[in-house]
Design an enzyme around this catalytic site. Structure first.
Site, mmCIF file in Angstrom:
data_model
loop_
_atom_site.group_PDB
_atom_site.id
_atom_site.type_symbol
_atom_site.label_atom_id
_atom_site.label_comp_id
_atom_site.label_asym_id
_atom_site.label_seq_id
_atom_site.Cartn_x
_atom_site.Cartn_y
_atom_site.Cartn_z
ATOM 1 N N GLY A 18 1.122 -1.192 -0.026
ATOM 2 C CA GLY A 18 0.098 -0.077 -0.021
ATOM 3 C C GLY A 18 0.813 1.175 0.099
ATOM 4 O O GLY A 18 2.064 1.228 -0.140
ATOM 5 N N ALA A 20 2.216 3.357 2.504
ATOM 6 C CA ALA A 20 3.235 3.336 3.465
ATOM 7 C C ALA A 20 4.126 2.393 2.942
ATOM 8 O O ALA A 20 5.420 2.756 2.974
ATOM 9 C CB ALA A 20 2.598 2.979 4.601
ATOM 10 N N GLY A 54 -9.542 11.249 -0.688
ATOM 11 C CA GLY A 54 -8.265 11.942 -1.069
ATOM 12 C C GLY A 54 -7.153 12.176 -0.029
ATOM 13 O O GLY A 54 -7.199 11.182 0.778
ATOM 14 N N GLU A 123 -14.272 17.299 3.626
ATOM 15 C CA GLU A 123 -14.906 16.035 4.228
ATOM 16 C C GLU A 123 -15.454 16.321 5.864
ATOM 17 O O GLU A 123 -14.950 17.536 6.406
ATOM 18 C CB GLU A 123 -14.164 15.041 3.932
ATOM 19 C CG GLU A 123 -13.728 14.475 2.538
ATOM 20 C CD GLU A 123 -12.962 13.128 2.249
ATOM 21 O OE1 GLU A 123 -13.031 12.601 1.203
ATOM 22 O OE2 GLU A 123 -12.248 12.678 3.338
ATOM 23 N N ASP A 218 -2.800 -9.376 9.909
ATOM 24 C CA ASP A 218 -1.522 -10.108 10.096
ATOM 25 C C ASP A 218 -0.349 -9.417 10.644
ATOM 26 O O ASP A 218 0.442 -9.944 11.531
ATOM 27 C CB ASP A 218 -1.245 -10.481 8.551
ATOM 28 C CG ASP A 218 -2.071 -11.248 7.800
ATOM 29 O OD1 ASP A 218 -3.272 -11.432 8.469
ATOM 30 O OD2 ASP A 218 -1.901 -11.806 6.841
ATOM 31 N N HIS A 239 -17.094 3.408 8.916
ATOM 32 C CA HIS A 239 -17.368 4.544 7.737
ATOM 33 C C HIS A 239 -18.806 4.780 7.786
ATOM 34 O O HIS A 239 -19.759 3.623 7.701
ATOM 35 C CB HIS A 239 -16.820 4.128 6.228
ATOM 36 C CG HIS A 239 -16.990 5.117 5.400
ATOM 37 N ND1 HIS A 239 -17.952 5.879 4.838
ATOM 38 C CD2 HIS A 239 -15.725 5.969 4.886
ATOM 39 C CE1 HIS A 239 -17.673 6.805 4.283
ATOM 40 N NE2 HIS A 239 -16.379 7.126 4.165
ATOM 41 N N ARG A 288 -16.428 11.368 11.520
ATOM 42 C CA ARG A 288 -17.048 10.047 11.072
ATOM 43 C C ARG A 288 -17.701 9.336 12.357
ATOM 44 O O ARG A 288 -18.836 8.437 12.119
ATOM 45 C CB ARG A 288 -15.994 9.146 10.563
ATOM 46 C CG ARG A 288 -15.971 9.762 9.176
ATOM 47 C CD ARG A 288 -14.780 8.880 8.336
ATOM 48 N NE ARG A 288 -14.321 9.215 7.143
ATOM 49 C CZ ARG A 288 -13.541 8.630 6.328
ATOM 50 N NH1 ARG A 288 -12.717 7.711 6.811
ATOM 51 N NH2 ARG A 288 -13.364 9.125 5.024
ATOM 52 N N HIS A 350 -14.179 0.164 8.673
ATOM 53 C CA HIS A 350 -13.404 0.997 7.854
ATOM 54 C C HIS A 350 -12.042 1.071 8.109
ATOM 55 O O HIS A 350 -11.158 0.986 7.210
ATOM 56 C CB HIS A 350 -14.019 2.281 7.707
ATOM 57 C CG HIS A 350 -13.311 3.249 6.287
ATOM 58 N ND1 HIS A 350 -13.332 2.541 5.089
ATOM 59 C CD2 HIS A 350 -12.981 4.436 6.475
ATOM 60 C CE1 HIS A 350 -12.893 3.654 4.484
ATOM 61 N NE2 HIS A 350 -12.435 4.481 5.105
ATOM 62 N N ARG A 385 -10.414 8.701 13.447
ATOM 63 C CA ARG A 385 -9.419 9.311 12.466
ATOM 64 C C ARG A 385 -10.104 10.582 11.652
ATOM 65 O O ARG A 385 -11.151 10.197 11.242
ATOM 66 C CB ARG A 385 -9.028 8.238 11.558
ATOM 67 C CG ARG A 385 -7.991 8.800 10.233
ATOM 68 C CD ARG A 385 -7.719 7.623 9.391
ATOM 69 N NE ARG A 385 -9.101 7.026 8.813
ATOM 70 C CZ ARG A 385 -9.313 7.226 7.582
ATOM 71 N NH1 ARG A 385 -8.897 8.146 6.658
ATOM 72 N NH2 ARG A 385 -10.480 6.531 7.007
#
Length: 534
Positions: A18, A20, A54, A123, A218, A239, A288, A350, A385
Site C-alpha cells: 500500500g 506506506a 483523497g 470532508e 496479520d 465508515h 465520522r 473501515h 481518524r
C-alpha cells in the site's frame, strides 16, 4: 515440513504494497538499501487502491484560501477526542506538503482546479476545503498506480503470493528476519536487520467492511508475537456510508465516499427525514464517529419500516457521474441512478485507529521491527481518524521510516538468526463464528455482557494450530486481534470517539483520557500492559 527450505538476505523487508509500504521501499532504495517488498496477494491488492476521498493536506500558495497547518492540526485533535499525540499530529501534518510533492514527482496526477492549482474538497470534521483528489473519487487507485510504476522503474524487487508468518529474532529479542510461506506453502526465511510492517488493517474482523479480503490484521499479530505492544485497538472507525447491498451483506462493501456529503449530499431515512439535523453543528459533515453512531441509532428506530440502512440523497449534485465515477459505477451496477435515486447506505468497519505502538519514524519498541500505515499507532488518529488523514500518514511515515532504518543500520551491526526457525502454533478461531461475534457484540455500541459473550465465543472456537497456510495465518491473526480488541473495549468504561459503551454513554476525561496498551502474556493471551501511553 517445519523448517525453512529456502533463504535470502537483504537489508530491509517491507511487508505490504500500500501507500506506506511502497513509499518506504522507494525511499529506502534511494538511500542505497537492498530492499525486498513482500505481499501475500498480488501487488495492487492492498487497501490503498480502494481509498476514494483523497489526501488531506494544506498546500500553501495553491489557492489555500487562508487554510493553515495549524487549522488542520486543530481539526485532527478535535476528531481524535482527546487521545491524539499532539507532537505526532503536528509533525505528520507539517510534513504533508513535501510528501505530496514527492508523490507528484513520482507520477501521481491529482485533479486540477479550474483557476489553477489542485482541486480540493471538504470532508467530515474538516474546517476547510483541503482534501486533494484524483480521478474524482479514485485517489487511492491513482496513488497505487503511480507508486507501483515507480517501484518497477526503480527496480525494487517484490515477492507476490508470499505470506509473512513470524518475525525471526535473536536470543536477545532483536528482529533479524522474517519467516514466510511461498505460494505453494513452502516455508522460507528472509534474513534482514530491519523488517517494516505496512500490512494494513483488520476490517475482516467484521462481516461488513470497506476493506478487501486480505485485511486480517496479520502485521498486528506478528508484532505482538515478536514482543511489540499495541494501543487504541478499541477504536475501530466505521465508515458511515458504504453501499447497502442487502440484508446480511458480507465481505467488502463498496465505499460511498464522504466527499459526496462534502459537495452537498445529505443523509435521510426512508420517510425522507434528515438523519443528521440537530445531531451536530456540522450536521452531515460531522466527524465520522458521530455520523456512524447517529445512523446506527436512527436505524434502531426503524423509520418507515427500514432498520438496516438509510439513504444518501445526492440528487442535487448535477455532475455526479463525472465527479464521483467510482461511486456512480458501484451504484449503476445495482440499478441505482444517483441523479434520480437516493443511495442506500449503512455503516461498515473501515479503519483501525490503533495498532502497533510506533513513533513518527516507524520505530517500535522492538529493535529491528518498524511499522507504518494503518497497522501502526503513531498517535495521529487518537480515538477517531479525521477523514483523509490516512493516505497522508502513509506518505509521511513511510518516508520517515525508510530514513530512520537507513540511519539505524549505519550504526547497528548485522545479526543473523541462530537456530533455524520453525513454523509456530497459535490459537485459530473459525472465521465466520468470529465475525458473527464481533459484528454483534463489538461493533458500534458495546456493553460488558456482549463483550464477554464475544470473548467466550472465541475461547470455545479457537484451536491451537500450526500456521502452515495463508488461511491459518490470517485466521490466527484475526483471533489474536479480536481478543486484544475485546480486552481493551471491555476495560474502557466510557464512550469516546469510535468506542461507544451503551452502559457508559459519557466521555470520562478524569479516568480515561489515556491510551490502553496491550501485549501478549507468556501464554500468548492479550493483556493490558503496564506501560501507559500519554
Amino acid at each position: 515440513m517445519n523448517a525453512p527450505r529456502w533463504e535470502a538476505q537483504v537489508d530491509l523487508v517491507v511487508v505490504g504494497t500500500g501507500v506506506a509500504g511502497l513509499t518506504a521501499a522507494l525511499r529506502a532504495r534511494e538511500l542505497g538499501l537492498r530492499v525486498l517488498v513482500v505481499t501475500k496477494a498480488c501487488d495492487a491488492d492492498g487497501n490503498t487502491r480502494w481509498a476514494q476521498g483523497g489526501v488531506a493536506v494544506v498546500l500553501p500558495g495553491e489557492h489555500d484560501e487562508g487554510d493553515t497547518v495549524e487549522a488542520h492540526v486543530r481539526d485532527t485533535l478535535v476528531a481524535g477526542a482527546g487521545l491524539c499525540d499532539e507532537a505526532a499530529v503536528t509533525a505528520i501534518i507539517a510534513a504533508g506538503p513535501s510528501a505530496v510533492s514527492r508523490l507528484r514527482e513520482r507520477g501521481a496526477v491529482f485533479d486540477p482546479a479550474p483557476g489553477g492549482g489542485l482541486a480540493r474538497t471538504r470532508e467530515g470534521g474538516h474546517s476547510a476545503f483541503r482534501v486533494v483528489h484524483a480521478g474524482g473519487d479514485s485517489t487511492g487507485a491513482e496513488i497505487e498506480r503511480a507508486l507501483l510504476a515507480a517501484v518497477t522503474d526503480g527496480h525494487v524487487p517484490m515477492l507476490e503470493q508470499h505470506t509473512a508468518v513470524d518475525a525471526v529474532r535473536t536470543p536477545l529479542g532483536q528482529v533479524c528476519g522474517l519467516l514466510l510461506l511461498d505460494g505453494n506453502g513452502v516455508p522460507g526465511v528472509l534474513t534482514a536487520p530491519a523488517v517494516l510492517l505496512a500490512s494494513g488493517g483488520l476490517g475482516q474482523l467484521y462481516h461488513a467492511t470497506s476493506n478487501p479480503t486480505g485485511a486480517t490484521g496479520d502485521g498486528l499479530a506478528l508484532a505482538l508475537r515478536a514482543g511489540a505492544v499495541v494501543a487504541d485497538l478499541e477504536f475501530v472507525q466505521f465508515h458511515p456510508t458504504v453501499l447497502y447491498t442487502g440484508r446480511g451483506a458480507r465481505g467488502r462493501c463498496p465505499l460511498v465516499t464522504e466527499a459526496i456529503r462534502g459537495e452537498g449530499a445529505v443523509l435521510v431515512d426512508a420517510t425522507g427525514a434528515r438523519v443528521m439535523r440537530h445531531v451536530h453543528p456540522l450536521e452531515d459533515l460531522a466527524p465520522r464517529d458521530v455520523v456512524a453512531a447517529a445512523i446506527t441509532r436512527h436505524m434502531a428506530a426503524a423509520p418507515g419500516g427500514v432498520d438496516d440502512h438509510v439513504f444518501l440523497d445526492a440528487t442535487g449534485i448535477s455532475d455526479f457521474a463525472t465527479r464521483f465515477p467510482t461511486a456512480h459505477g458501484a451504484c449503476a451496477a445495482r440499478g441505482i441512478d444517483p441523479a434520480r435515486d437516493p443511495i442506500p447506505v449503512t455503516p461498515a468497519a473501515h479503519f483501525s485507529c490503533g495498532g502497533i505502538v510506533s513513533d513518527v519514524h516507524g520505530r517500535t519498541g522492538v529493535t529491528g521491527l518498524y511499522a507504518a500505515g494503518e497497522v501502526a499507532r503513531t498517535g495521529l488518529h487518537g480515538a477517531n481518524r479525521l477523514a483523509s488523514n490516512s493516505l497522508l500518514e502513509g506518505l509521511v511515515v513511510g518516508t520517515r521510516a525508510a530514513e530512520a532504518i537507513a540511519a539505524d543500520l549505519a550504526t547497528r551491526p548485522l545479526v543473523r538468526h541462530g537456530e533455524t526457525p520453525e513454523l509456530p502454533f497459535a490459537p485459530v478461531a473459525d472465521r465466520d463464528t468470529l465475525q458473527r461475534a464481533m459484528s454483534r457484540h463489538a461493533a458500534i455500541g458495546r456493553d460488558a455482557e456482549g463483550l464477554a459473550a464475544a470473548g467466550s465465543v472465541l475461547d470455545l472456537s479457537a484451536v491451537n494450530q500450526k500456521l502452515d497456510s495463508r488461511q491459518r495465518v490470517e485466521d490466527a491473526a484475526l483471533t489474536v486481534a479480536a481478543r486484544a480488541l475485546i480486552t481493551a473495549a471491555a476495560k474502557r468504561e466510557e464512550s469516546r470517539g469510535c468506542h461507544v459503551r451503551t452502559e457508559f454513554p459519557e466521555r470520562d476525561d478524569m479516568r480515561w483520557q489515556r491510551s490502553q496498551v496491550i501485549r501478549l502474556d507468556p501464554f500468548g493471551q492479550p493483556v493490558p500492559a503496564d506501560l501507559v501511553v500519554a
